[in-house]
Design an enzyme around this catalytic site. Structure first.
Site, PDB file in Angstrom:
ATOM      1  N   HIS A 122       0.859  -1.183   0.000  1.00  0.00           N
ATOM      2  CA  HIS A 122       0.000   0.000   0.000  1.00  0.00           C
ATOM      3  C   HIS A 122       0.897   1.234   0.000  1.00  0.00           C
ATOM      4  O   HIS A 122       2.035   1.200   0.476  1.00  0.00           O
ATOM      5  CB  HIS A 122      -0.865  -0.032   1.264  1.00  0.00           C
ATOM      6  N   ASP A 199       3.259  -4.469   7.683  1.00  0.00           N
ATOM      7  CA  ASP A 199       1.993  -3.740   7.629  1.00  0.00           C
ATOM      8  C   ASP A 199       0.870  -4.744   7.879  1.00  0.00           C
ATOM      9  O   ASP A 199       0.533  -5.547   7.007  1.00  0.00           O
ATOM     10  CB  ASP A 199       1.840  -3.074   6.259  1.00  0.00           C
ATOM     11  N   GLN A 202      -4.490  -5.223   7.068  1.00  0.00           N
ATOM     12  CA  GLN A 202      -5.531  -6.135   6.604  1.00  0.00           C
ATOM     13  C   GLN A 202      -5.529  -7.458   7.363  1.00  0.00           C
ATOM     14  O   GLN A 202      -6.582  -7.986   7.708  1.00  0.00           O
ATOM     15  CB  GLN A 202      -5.347  -6.408   5.096  1.00  0.00           C
ATOM     16  N   LYS A 225     -10.183  -0.154  10.187  1.00  0.00           N
ATOM     17  CA  LYS A 225     -10.455  -1.421   9.503  1.00  0.00           C
ATOM     18  C   LYS A 225     -10.848  -2.512  10.485  1.00  0.00           C
ATOM     19  O   LYS A 225     -11.396  -3.537  10.096  1.00  0.00           O
ATOM     20  CB  LYS A 225      -9.223  -1.854   8.699  1.00  0.00           C
ATOM     21  N   CYS A 364      -4.606   2.627  -3.761  1.00  0.00           N
ATOM     22  CA  CYS A 364      -3.340   3.066  -3.155  1.00  0.00           C
ATOM     23  C   CYS A 364      -2.260   2.006  -3.335  1.00  0.00           C
ATOM     24  O   CYS A 364      -1.508   1.700  -2.400  1.00  0.00           O
ATOM     25  CB  CYS A 364      -3.530   3.400  -1.683  1.00  0.00           C
TER      26      CYS A 364
END
Length: 406
Positions: A122, A199, A202, A225, A364
């Site tokens: 991202h 990261d 998600q 999220k 993104c």
């Protein structure tokens, strides 16, 4: 048992209509909806309990401080971190990664030093490293995914050279849904003395994560999220890395003493949390994580795996639908285009008329779009409240799109 229909009752927005159709919310990869318990906690905090934290000795300040600081322990529990002092509050993953870029990487990296990235990242895990490329001559090295959208951990490790100073990689692609074997990357990188940033924006939404087991130096999450408020999030940072980091922002709370001639910084994690924080947002995030853990992360994962398998079968049966990424590790994210002239924006507009919310654009993820040879896709992303009936509605709407644009 996991009762998705009962779960849906916890989210008031799912009862509304859009364009005279029941809302089918499939834009969870961008931001998830909020359960009533989170909304109630935010309302309570603002209406009856609001005060600044860490500063006052009065009742409301102490109450707000206790609730706010308790969230650190909740996040540690959610992430499987043994030490809550390794949790730094942030406004989300974007701030967390920028903090590492400024506080840890910038003072250490010189011209010619390398940062390894996957092509799936991202922009939040790309642009901060571009700052170092532009300003300090740092080299960005890219590792591609295969035809299924899988990232081979060995290909990441093979990219390491004596100049490599950091690997920054997603745990789960926000476009392809691919789940990356980050533990293997961390283990291999650590053997060569290379730190790893993950990261987790998600991955932490869809399945249990244990950061102590993974062993990454930095692991970022974002609250909006995770069914929590926007402006909330955290970074898990190993203490040995914290000791190497300079403060990111200067102001209140991140200091012990300030005089005309010097400043003495507070101990981590406070050292990295300057100013009045997002008090209510973080309290809301704590409630959201407690809600998820109450449902059971394994139960959420099992529900979403079944939903993803169902969606995969239904969507791959449409031979005019081009799905990007069909990894066997794939989570509940499907990015696609239609054969023919229809732009993803056209598709999303038709779906919206049916009450179906999806995302359309580059998500993104510019380098990944270039790698895939597309400028944009539609993306349907599932959450803990989505159902097979909603998948069927998506398929029906896509068949309408095919009729309109073929």
């Amino acid at each position: 048992m996991y009762d998705v229909h009962k779960v849906r009752g916890d989210f008031p927005i799912l009862s509304r209509e859009v364009n005279n159709k029941p809302l089918v919310y499939l834009d969870n990869g961008a931001s998830a909806q909020k359960p009533q318990v989170v909304i109630d906690a935010i309302t309570q905090a603002y209406s009856m309990e609001y005060s600044n934290v860490h500063r006052g000795l009065h009742y409301l300040s102490n109450l707000a401080t206790d609730k706010y600081e308790a969230v650190r322990g909740t996040i540690a529990k959610f992430l499987g971190a043994a030490d809550e002092d390794e949790i730094v509050f942030t406004s989300g993953t974007t701030e967390a990664i920028n903090m590492v870029a400024y506080s840890w990487a910038m003072p250490r990296l010189e011209a010619g030093d390398e940062i390894i990235l996957s092509v799936m990242e991202h922009h939040a895990n790309i642009v901060p490293w571009h700052f170092l490329r532009e300003r300090q001559g740092v080299v960005l090295k890219w590792v591609d995914v295969d035809a299924n959208g899988d990232l081979d951990p060995q290909s990441v490790l093979d990219a390491i050279t004596p100049k490599t100073k950091l690997i920054a990689v997603t745990h789960m692609s926000n476009v392809l849904g691919t789940v990356v074997d980050v533990k293997s990357i961390v283990t291999g990188a650590k053997a060569q003395g290379v730190p790893v940033l993950v990261d987790g924006s998600q991955a932490t939404v869809h399945a249990p994560v244990n950061v102590d087991d993974i062993g990454a130096d930095f692991y970022a999450i974002t609250g909006h999220k995770l069914y929590g408020p926007s402006g909330s999030g955290a970074m898990h940072i190993r203490k040995d890395r914290m000791a190497e980091m300079r403060p990111f922002l200067g102001g209140g709370d991140m200091i012990k003493e300030v005089s005309r001639d010097e400043v003495i910084y507070n101990d981590p994690p406070m050292k990295f949390e300057a100013g009045t924080p997002a008090i209510v947002q973080q309290i809301g995030l704590g409630v959201a994580l407690e809600y998820m853990m109450g449902l059971g992360m394994e139960n959420i994962a099992a529900h979403e795996r079944a939903l993803t398998d169902y969606a995969r079968t239904k969507l791959t049966g449409l031979n005019w639908l081009n799905i990007q990424g069909l990894s066997q590790t794939k989570g509940g994210i499907f990015s696609f285009t239609l054969q023919g002239p229809a732009h993803p924006h056209d598709i999303s507009t038709v779906l919206d008329k049916k009450g179906i919310a999806v995302r359309a654009g580059h998500h993104c993820a510019g380098p990944l779009m270039d790698h895939l040879g597309v400028t944009a896709t539609c993306r349907a992303s599932f959450g803990l409240y989505n159902t097979t009936d909603e998948v069927d509605k998506l398929v029906d709407a896509l068949e309408l799109c095919h009729e309109l644009f073929a």
